[in-house]
Design a protein around this motif. Structure first.
Motif, PDB file in Angstrom:
ATOM      1  N   GLY A   1     -15.164  19.880  -6.042  1.00 19.54           N
ATOM      2  CA  GLY A   1     -13.878  19.719  -6.739  1.00 19.54           C
ATOM      3  C   GLY A   1     -13.656  18.271  -7.151  1.00 19.54           C
ATOM      4  O   GLY A   1     -13.170  18.001  -8.262  1.00 19.54           O
ATOM      5  N   VAL A   2     -14.015  17.333  -6.276  1.00 20.67           N
ATOM      6  CA  VAL A   2     -13.849  15.903  -6.600  1.00 20.67           C
ATOM      7  C   VAL A   2     -14.778  15.531  -7.763  1.00 20.67           C
ATOM      8  O   VAL A   2     -14.365  14.834  -8.700  1.00 20.67           O
ATOM      9  N   ILE A   3     -16.014  16.015  -7.711  1.00 19.24           N
ATOM     10  CA  ILE A   3     -16.964  15.710  -8.798  1.00 19.24           C
ATOM     11  C   ILE A   3     -16.446  16.277 -10.122  1.00 19.24           C
ATOM     12  O   ILE A   3     -16.470  15.605 -11.153  1.00 19.24           O
ATOM     13  N   GLN A   4     -15.968  17.514 -10.081  1.00 24.01           N
ATOM     14  CA  GLN A   4     -15.438  18.130 -11.320  1.00 24.01           C
ATOM     15  C   GLN A   4     -14.294  17.288 -11.882  1.00 24.01           C
ATOM     16  O   GLN A   4     -14.229  17.027 -13.081  1.00 24.01           O
ATOM     17  N   TYR A   5     -13.397  16.852 -10.998  1.00 23.07           N
ATOM     18  CA  TYR A   5     -12.259  16.034 -11.449  1.00 23.07           C
ATOM     19  C   TYR A   5     -12.764  14.742 -12.093  1.00 23.07           C
ATOM     20  O   TYR A   5     -12.314  14.360 -13.175  1.00 23.07           O
ATOM     21  N   LEU A   6     -13.710  14.086 -11.430  1.00 24.16           N
ATOM     22  CA  LEU A   6     -14.210  12.802 -11.944  1.00 24.16           C
ATOM     23  C   LEU A   6     -14.929  13.003 -13.281  1.00 24.16           C
ATOM     24  O   LEU A   6     -14.715  12.248 -14.231  1.00 24.16           O
ATOM     25  N   GLN A   7     -15.763  14.028 -13.348  1.00 22.01           N
ATOM     26  CA  GLN A   7     -16.507  14.263 -14.598  1.00 22.01           C
ATOM     27  C   GLN A   7     -15.566  14.666 -15.729  1.00 22.01           C
ATOM     28  O   GLN A   7     -15.752  14.256 -16.879  1.00 22.01           O
ATOM     29  N   ASP A   8     -14.536  15.432 -15.398  1.00 18.44           N
ATOM     30  CA  ASP A   8     -13.544  15.803 -16.431  1.00 18.44           C
ATOM     31  C   ASP A   8     -12.824  14.565 -16.976  1.00 18.44           C
ATOM     32  O   ASP A   8     -12.273  14.596 -18.075  1.00 18.44           O
ATOM     33  N   HIS A   9     -12.808  13.491 -16.160  1.00 17.75           N
ATOM     34  CA  HIS A   9     -12.157  12.249 -16.605  1.00 17.75           C
ATOM     35  C   HIS A   9     -13.191  11.237 -17.105  1.00 17.75           C
ATOM     36  O   HIS A   9     -12.907  10.037 -17.162  1.00 17.75           O
ATOM     37  N   GLY A  10     -14.370  11.721 -17.437  1.00 20.13           N
ATOM     38  CA  GLY A  10     -15.364  10.883 -18.112  1.00 20.13           C
ATOM     39  C   GLY A  10     -16.247  10.048 -17.199  1.00 20.13           C
ATOM     40  O   GLY A  10     -17.005   9.203 -17.682  1.00 20.13           O
TER      41      GLY A  10
ATOM     42  N   MET B   1       0.840  -1.206   0.000  1.00 19.91           N
ATOM     43  CA  MET B   1       0.000   0.000   0.000  1.00 19.91           C
ATOM     44  C   MET B   1       0.879   1.262   0.000  1.00 19.91           C
ATOM     45  O   MET B   1       1.951   1.247   0.589  1.00 19.91           O
ATOM     46  N   ASP B   2       0.421   2.288  -0.668  1.00 17.38           N
ATOM     47  CA  ASP B   2       1.165   3.532  -0.782  1.00 17.38           C
ATOM     48  C   ASP B   2       1.319   4.185   0.595  1.00 17.38           C
ATOM     49  O   ASP B   2       0.324   4.467   1.259  1.00 17.38           O
ATOM     50  N   LYS B   3       2.560   4.419   1.024  1.00 15.90           N
ATOM     51  CA  LYS B   3       2.772   5.015   2.341  1.00 15.90           C
ATOM     52  C   LYS B   3       2.983   6.524   2.250  1.00 15.90           C
ATOM     53  O   LYS B   3       3.758   7.095   3.007  1.00 15.90           O
ATOM     54  N   ARG B   4       2.297   7.123   1.281  1.00 15.87           N
ATOM     55  CA  ARG B   4       2.396   8.577   1.154  1.00 15.87           C
ATOM     56  C   ARG B   4       1.050   9.235   1.446  1.00 15.87           C
ATOM     57  O   ARG B   4      -0.003   8.671   1.138  1.00 15.87           O
ATOM     58  N   ILE B   5       1.142  10.418   2.025  1.00 13.91           N
ATOM     59  CA  ILE B   5      -0.045  11.251   2.227  1.00 13.91           C
ATOM     60  C   ILE B   5       0.238  12.560   1.493  1.00 13.91           C
ATOM     61  O   ILE B   5       1.358  13.078   1.563  1.00 13.91           O
ATOM     62  N   TYR B   6      -0.747  13.059   0.792  1.00 12.32           N
ATOM     63  CA  TYR B   6      -0.580  14.314   0.052  1.00 12.32           C
ATOM     64  C   TYR B   6      -1.376  15.410   0.751  1.00 12.32           C
ATOM     65  O   TYR B   6      -2.516  15.178   1.164  1.00 12.32           O
ATOM     66  N   ALA B   7      -0.781  16.584   0.862  1.00  7.15           N
ATOM     67  CA  ALA B   7      -1.429  17.661   1.619  1.00  7.15           C
ATOM     68  C   ALA B   7      -1.320  18.982   0.870  1.00  7.15           C
ATOM     69  O   ALA B   7      -0.336  19.231   0.168  1.00  7.15           O
ATOM     70  N   SER B   8      -2.347  19.805   1.024  1.00  3.73           N
ATOM     71  CA  SER B   8      -2.281  21.186   0.551  1.00  3.73           C
ATOM     72  C   SER B   8      -3.004  22.064   1.549  1.00  3.73           C
ATOM     73  O   SER B   8      -4.002  21.644   2.141  1.00  3.73           O
ATOM     74  N   TYR B   9      -2.499  23.261   1.728  1.00  6.42           N
ATOM     75  CA  TYR B   9      -3.130  24.232   2.617  1.00  6.42           C
ATOM     76  C   TYR B   9      -3.707  25.365   1.775  1.00  6.42           C
ATOM     77  O   TYR B   9      -3.110  25.772   0.784  1.00  6.42           O
ATOM     78  N   GLY B  10      -4.844  25.889   2.206  1.00  6.48           N
ATOM     79  CA  GLY B  10      -5.411  27.028   1.499  1.00  6.48           C
ATOM     80  C   GLY B  10      -6.913  27.083   1.657  1.00  6.48           C
ATOM     81  O   GLY B  10      -7.517  26.257   2.339  1.00  6.48           O
ATOM     82  N   GLN B  11      -7.503  28.081   1.007  1.00 10.54           N
ATOM     83  CA  GLN B  11      -8.943  28.311   1.164  1.00 10.54           C
ATOM     84  C   GLN B  11      -9.704  28.180  -0.157  1.00 10.54           C
ATOM     85  O   GLN B  11     -10.786  28.733  -0.293  1.00 10.54           O
ATOM     86  N   ARG B  12      -9.111  27.470  -1.110  1.00  3.34           N
ATOM     87  CA  ARG B  12      -9.813  27.229  -2.384  1.00  3.34           C
ATOM     88  C   ARG B  12      -9.970  25.714  -2.544  1.00  3.34           C
ATOM     89  O   ARG B  12      -9.256  25.085  -3.326  1.00  3.34           O
ATOM     90  N   PRO B  13     -10.892  25.118  -1.756  1.00  3.45           N
ATOM     91  CA  PRO B  13     -10.943  23.654  -1.679  1.00  3.45           C
ATOM     92  C   PRO B  13     -11.126  22.950  -3.024  1.00  3.45           C
ATOM     93  O   PRO B  13     -10.442  21.941  -3.275  1.00  3.45           O
ATOM     94  N   ALA B  14     -11.988  23.471  -3.894  1.00  5.05           N
ATOM     95  CA  ALA B  14     -12.239  22.777  -5.162  1.00  5.05           C
ATOM     96  C   ALA B  14     -10.961  22.730  -6.003  1.00  5.05           C
ATOM     97  O   ALA B  14     -10.553  21.686  -6.521  1.00  5.05           O
ATOM     98  N   GLU B  15     -10.313  23.867  -6.098  1.00  4.67           N
ATOM     99  CA  GLU B  15      -9.086  23.977  -6.893  1.00  4.67           C
ATOM    100  C   GLU B  15      -7.966  23.107  -6.299  1.00  4.67           C
ATOM    101  O   GLU B  15      -7.275  22.375  -7.007  1.00  4.67           O
ATOM    102  N   LEU B  16      -7.823  23.186  -4.967  1.00  4.27           N
ATOM    103  CA  LEU B  16      -6.740  22.448  -4.304  1.00  4.27           C
ATOM    104  C   LEU B  16      -6.924  20.944  -4.420  1.00  4.27           C
ATOM    105  O   LEU B  16      -5.967  20.204  -4.652  1.00  4.27           O
ATOM    106  N   VAL B  17      -8.158  20.480  -4.274  1.00  5.86           N
ATOM    107  CA  VAL B  17      -8.348  19.031  -4.325  1.00  5.86           C
ATOM    108  C   VAL B  17      -8.145  18.511  -5.753  1.00  5.86           C
ATOM    109  O   VAL B  17      -7.609  17.412  -5.946  1.00  5.86           O
ATOM    110  N   LYS B  18      -8.525  19.303  -6.731  1.00  2.49           N
ATOM    111  CA  LYS B  18      -8.303  18.856  -8.126  1.00  2.49           C
ATOM    112  C   LYS B  18      -6.806  18.728  -8.412  1.00  2.49           C
ATOM    113  O   LYS B  18      -6.362  17.805  -9.077  1.00  2.49           O
ATOM    114  N   GLU B  19      -6.054  19.658  -7.875  1.00 11.12           N
ATOM    115  CA  GLU B  19      -4.599  19.634  -8.034  1.00 11.12           C
ATOM    116  C   GLU B  19      -4.004  18.386  -7.363  1.00 11.12           C
ATOM    117  O   GLU B  19      -3.144  17.709  -7.921  1.00 11.12           O
ATOM    118  N   LEU B  20      -4.518  18.066  -6.155  1.00 13.68           N
ATOM    119  CA  LEU B  20      -4.021  16.887  -5.426  1.00 13.68           C
ATOM    120  C   LEU B  20      -4.381  15.602  -6.179  1.00 13.68           C
ATOM    121  O   LEU B  20      -3.565  14.684  -6.297  1.00 13.68           O
TER     122      LEU B  20
END
Ligand code: SF4
Length: 361
Positions: A61-70, A1-20
């Protein structure tokens, strides 16, 4: 299993989660045509700013990412806690509107049928809707809990069982059934809303602004990291050890890598609750990042629970305004390295702060 955690700080949740999600190339693991379940935390019908529920913009943001990927077959799944109406939570928390705009399904798991799944010596009734989901994205809130100390990814799956099972979980002491439930239901991806989760209660009221989003695939790893962010050692949370023993995931250790895409910054501060304000009075702050300040608030709360608030040294300084300055006092974070002593990190975890503060005589 992947032993990495990805993190971003900020106040633009949709944008930040798409980037992650783009960073980890989340779409590559999702089969074409899959039915994707998004499991936010809508335990009660309160807007996310109160610290209890998942921020709709993060889910957006998660929905946008998923829909952008079909991916078009997306359902938001939740069963609020016993006594609360999921339908009301969908409305009050902004999910009715979200579902309408993105044409995603809302599934009230309180109204779903269920059937048992066996894990070891425990049989757990799980909502039938989970059988229809091919890929499950768990979207918990990082927050405190009066019985289990923290609630995040592992405990969030409690919304996927019927009400009578939720009551039985309490009778069984929560820890074992929570760990076993995560063996019964596999989570594929976790997106943590650490923007503004509550200090000590799952129903909110004392939000602590941290501006944080975490993404990972291992719920045990994520939760044991979150425990430290809130000032606990993972061994203090019973269900973490049990879940690790069951093979649900790995505990956070020296091999875990936390990849920070967007570092903490000094953002607009939301107005604090009375409990948070009371703790903040102990602090001398100048341009602190919300994540750093949030860590300190969690550490002070834990110190208060142990009756050790009198150990807090003065002045207790935090913030970018102290960068390059020297002086007498105890500093929080690398910006305060010029002070007599300081807790390293940018931001430091509440656990690190607590250990240093509790160690002072
Ligand atoms: S150490 Fe300074 S820059 Fe780093 S999180 Fe704290 S206040 Fe922000």
């Amino acid at each position: 299993m992947d032993k990495r955690i990805y993190a971003s700080y900020g106040q633009r949740p949709a944008e930040l989660v798409k980037e992650l999600l783009a960073e980890i190339d989340a779409a590559k693991d999702i089969p074409s045509g899959a039915r994707i379940g998004l499991k936010p935390n809508l335990v009660v019908a309160k807007p996310a700013r109160e610290g209890a529920t998942t921020t709709p913009e993060l889910v957006e943001g998660v929905i946008q990412y998923l829909q952008d990927h079909g991916h078009k077959n997306i359902a938001i799944l939740e069963g609020s806690w016993v006594g609360a109406s999921t339908q009301r939570a969908f409305r009050v928390c902004g999910y009715d509107d979200l579902a309408r705009r993105y044409r995603v399904e809302l599934v009230d798991l309180q109204k779903d049928s269920f059937h048992p799944r066996r894990v070891g010596d425990l049989e757990i009734n799980v909502c039938s809707e989970l059988d229809r989901v091919h890929y499950l994205i768990n979207m918990p809130v990082l927050k405190g809990h009066c019985q289990t100390k923290i609630t995040c990814a592992l405990k969030n799956l409690k919304g996927c069982i019927p009400n009578q099972e939720k009551r039985r979980f309490h009778a069984l002491g929560l820890h074992k059934p929570i760990a076993y439930l995560n063996k019964a239901i596999k989570t594929d991806l976790i997106v943590v809303d650490g923007l503004n989760g509550d200090l000590d209660f799952e129903e909110g009221g004392n939000p602590v602004q941290m501006d944080l989003i975490l993404v990972g695939k291992d719920p045990v790893l994520i939760d044991s990291y979150v425990a430290q962010l809130m000032g606990y050692h993972p061994s203090e949370i019973g269900y973490l050890r049990l879940a690790a023993e069951l093979g649900v995931g790995h505990l956070f250790d020296a091999d875990t890598e936390v990849v920070v895409l967007r570092p903490a910054e000094n953002t607009r501060r939301l107005s604090p609750s009375r409990a948070v304000e009371r703790l903040a009075r102990l602090v001398q702050e100048d341009q602190a990042c919300s994540a750093c300040f949030g860590s300190l608030i969690h550490a002070l709360a834990r110190l208060g629970e142990q009756g050790l608030l009198q150990r807090v040294p003065r002045p207790l300084v935090i913030g970018q305004g102290f960068r390059g300055k020297t002086g007498e006092g105890f500093g929080i974070g690398s910006c305060t390295r010029g002070f007599t002593s300081h807790v390293k990190g940018c931001p430091p975890s509440a656990r690190d702060i607590l250990e240093q503060l509790a160690g002072l005589k």
